[in-house]
Scaffold this active site. Structure first.
Site, PDB file in Angstrom:
ATOM      1  N   GLU A 183      16.895 101.836  11.991  1.00 25.12           N
ATOM      2  CA  GLU A 183      17.264 101.271  13.178  1.00 25.12           C
ATOM      3  C   GLU A 183      16.351 100.581  13.248  1.00 25.12           C
ATOM      4  O   GLU A 183      16.288  99.147  14.170  1.00 25.12           O
ATOM      5  CB  GLU A 183      17.535 101.647  14.192  1.00 25.12           C
ATOM      6  CG  GLU A 183      19.053 102.523  13.291  1.00 25.12           C
ATOM      7  CD  GLU A 183      20.478 103.124  14.689  1.00 25.12           C
ATOM      8  OE1 GLU A 183      19.832 102.676  15.935  1.00 25.12           O
ATOM      9  OE2 GLU A 183      20.813 103.842  14.347  1.00 25.12           O
ATOM     10  N   TYR A 189      16.306 103.138  21.809  1.00 25.42           N
ATOM     11  CA  TYR A 189      16.283 104.039  20.463  1.00 25.42           C
ATOM     12  C   TYR A 189      15.736 103.963  19.510  1.00 25.42           C
ATOM     13  O   TYR A 189      14.659 104.471  19.338  1.00 25.42           O
ATOM     14  CB  TYR A 189      17.824 104.954  19.971  1.00 25.42           C
ATOM     15  CG  TYR A 189      18.341 105.599  18.543  1.00 25.42           C
ATOM     16  CD1 TYR A 189      17.004 106.303  18.920  1.00 25.42           C
ATOM     17  CD2 TYR A 189      18.482 105.208  17.524  1.00 25.42           C
ATOM     18  CE1 TYR A 189      17.372 107.437  17.667  1.00 25.42           C
ATOM     19  CE2 TYR A 189      18.326 105.574  16.577  1.00 25.42           C
ATOM     20  CZ  TYR A 189      18.076 107.151  16.452  1.00 25.42           C
ATOM     21  OH  TYR A 189      17.453 107.419  15.646  1.00 25.42           O
ATOM     22  N   ASN A 224      32.604  99.138  10.260  1.00 21.17           N
ATOM     23  CA  ASN A 224      33.135 100.142  10.776  1.00 21.17           C
ATOM     24  C   ASN A 224      34.497  99.524  10.358  1.00 21.17           C
ATOM     25  O   ASN A 224      35.586 101.342  10.070  1.00 21.17           O
ATOM     26  CB  ASN A 224      32.952  99.890  11.965  1.00 21.17           C
ATOM     27  CG  ASN A 224      31.270 100.189  12.424  1.00 21.17           C
ATOM     28  OD1 ASN A 224      30.561  99.961  11.562  1.00 21.17           O
ATOM     29  ND2 ASN A 224      30.770  99.594  13.619  1.00 21.17           N
ATOM     30  N   PRO A 230      26.340  96.377  24.220  1.00 23.12           N
ATOM     31  CA  PRO A 230      24.724  95.470  24.617  1.00 23.12           C
ATOM     32  C   PRO A 230      23.796  95.632  22.762  1.00 23.12           C
ATOM     33  O   PRO A 230      23.630  96.952  23.070  1.00 23.12           O
ATOM     34  CB  PRO A 230      24.525  95.849  25.541  1.00 23.12           C
ATOM     35  CG  PRO A 230      25.012  96.572  26.015  1.00 23.12           C
ATOM     36  CD  PRO A 230      26.347  97.785  24.886  1.00 23.12           C
TER      37      PRO A 230
END
Ligand code: NAD
Ligand code: TYD
Length: 372
Positions: free
Chosen positions: A139, A163, A262, A309
């Site tokens: 990420e 994160y 997903n 978001p």
């Protein structure tokens, strides 16, 4: 024989690594340091073999004294650093803990390793036979467009969530301790993991358990976001290969060549659940709220909700460096891995019921139910 400090070893991937390492290297001593946050669970380590050379320490990586003391008293020669706040949604609601643990905590560990291995005049270790392995994520590279090539080790960092930004900061600190002080380090940047012991706030266990309980399956946005999924044991093997054969100071990307939107995963899980209930009638008694227990389909629980978001559209890993230099190839196909994961959650109902305690219920009520 090595003496490993495994931070975050009571969490999802850390616990899988502890089990993996105890099987693979039974002669090594394993010291787990874990703060047992909502995501940590000492029960994840209960089934270690009785003969495992293992110690559990309940403590925080931000506690410098504790970390210094542990490295000295245990003669730690290898640190495998998993401890982190790891859930993007929580980092959006409250980034503070992510900065504390992921950035400050990682720096505390680096300082302690440098002190124990490089600075102590009496230390005979020096740089030989010691390693700080840092476990990170894909990420940090940001989001890919549909035609972009997958992330390689030279893709520029572009973290989008608190994160990801906190993990990027920790990666940079780890790198700097190699370049500035010569601390022997390796870093792995891995794609999304799934498998046993994953806390049911992440996509796959959340969908499985919600389906069993007859709760909505909340799909963020249009459900077309893509992740590159790797079975957790394959991640552990990749870490092992890097630690034993990776070049010091290097980073390696680990992934499964397994990009999926997903919605495709959610559909697959729903169909697998319907089939399980059709084959095994005892499931309807155990999980009467599941649509499959009432002769219906689990897909009827799918609920499109407000998007996350800053939701990254696509992650994909180019694992060629780890493949070429270390021979890393995932063993699990996605279908094998997901079938075994469904089995694990069906067999380990007491585990997931126990982790879904008051604080979990509170988080789900305020953060998920509001989306629906
Ligand atoms: P997790 O949230 O399941 O576990 C984290 C563990 O760290 C928990 O046991 C928790 O108690 C412990 N911890 C948290 N703060 C601590 C602190 N201050 N001191 C000591 N222990 C603390 O996370 P995970 O999914 O197992 O991820 C482990 C590591 O792997 C993380 O660094 C994460 O960034 C990385 N990673 C995860 C994935 C994934 O798909 N889950 C993918 C790539 C990389
Ligand atoms: P997640 O498991 O939180 O991992 P990450 O955000 O670190 O990749 O989410 C995986 C994908 O699933 C991501 O695109 C967000 C999406 N998602 C949902 O659509 N619904 C959910 O309830 C959750 C938890 C995730």
């Amino acid at each position: 024989m090595r003496t490993l400090l495994i931070t975050g070893g009571a969490g999802f991937i850390g616990a899988n690594l502890v089990h993996y390492w105890a099987r693979q290297y039974p002669q090594d001593r394993l010291v787990v340091l874990d703060a047992l946050t909502y995501a940590g669970n000492s029960a994840n380590l209960e089934t270690l073999p009785a003969q495992a050379n293992f110690r559990f320490v309940h403590g925080n990586i931000c506690d410098q004294l504790l970390v210094d003391q542990l490295l000295a008293e245990e003669g730690i020669d290898t640190i495998v650093h998993f401890a982190a706040e790891s859930h993007v949604d929580r980092s959006i609601v409250d980034p503070e803990a992510f900065i504390q643990t992921n950035v400050i905590g990682t720096h505390n560990l680096l300082k302690a390793a440098k002190k124990a291995w490089l600075d102590n005049p009496g230390s005979s270790r020096g740089r030989d036979g010691v390693l700080f392995h840092h476990v990170s994520t894909d990420e940090v590279y940001g989001s890919l467009g549909s035609e972009d090539p997958p992330f390689s080790e030279t893709t520029p960092y572009a973290p989008n969530s608190p994160y990801a930004a906190s993990k990027a900061a920790s990666d940079h600190l780890v790198r700097s301790y190699y370049h500035t002080y010569g601390l022997p380090i390796t870093t792995s940047n891995c794609s999304n993991n799934y498998g046993p012991y994953q806390f049911p706030e992440k996509l796959i266990p959340l969908m499985l358990i919600n389906a069993l309980e007859g709760r909505p399956l909340p799909v963020y946005g249009d459900g077309a976001n893509i992740r590159d999924w790797l079975q957790v044991n394959d991640h552990c093997r990749g870490i092992d290969l890097i630690m034993n054969h990776g070049r010091r100071g290097e980073t390696y990307n680990l992934g499964g060549h397994n990009e999926l939107p997903n919605m495709e995963i959610i559909d697959l899980l729903c169909r697998a659940m319907d089939q399980r209930f059709a084959e095994d009638t005892s499931l309807a008694t155990r999980f009467p709220e599941c649509p499959a227990a009432k002769g219906k389909q689990c897909t009827e629980l799918i609920t499109f909700v407000k998007d996350r978001p800053g939701h990254d559209r696509r992650y994909a890993i180019d694992p060629r460096k780890a493949q070429k230099e270390l021979g890393f190839v995932p063993h699990y196909s996605f279908i094998e891995g997901i079938t075994a994961t469904i089995d694990w959650y069906l067999t380990n109902e007491p585990w997931w019921r126990a982790v879904m305690d008051g604080s979990y219920a509170e988080w789900m009520t305020t953060n998920y139910c509001n989306r629906c």
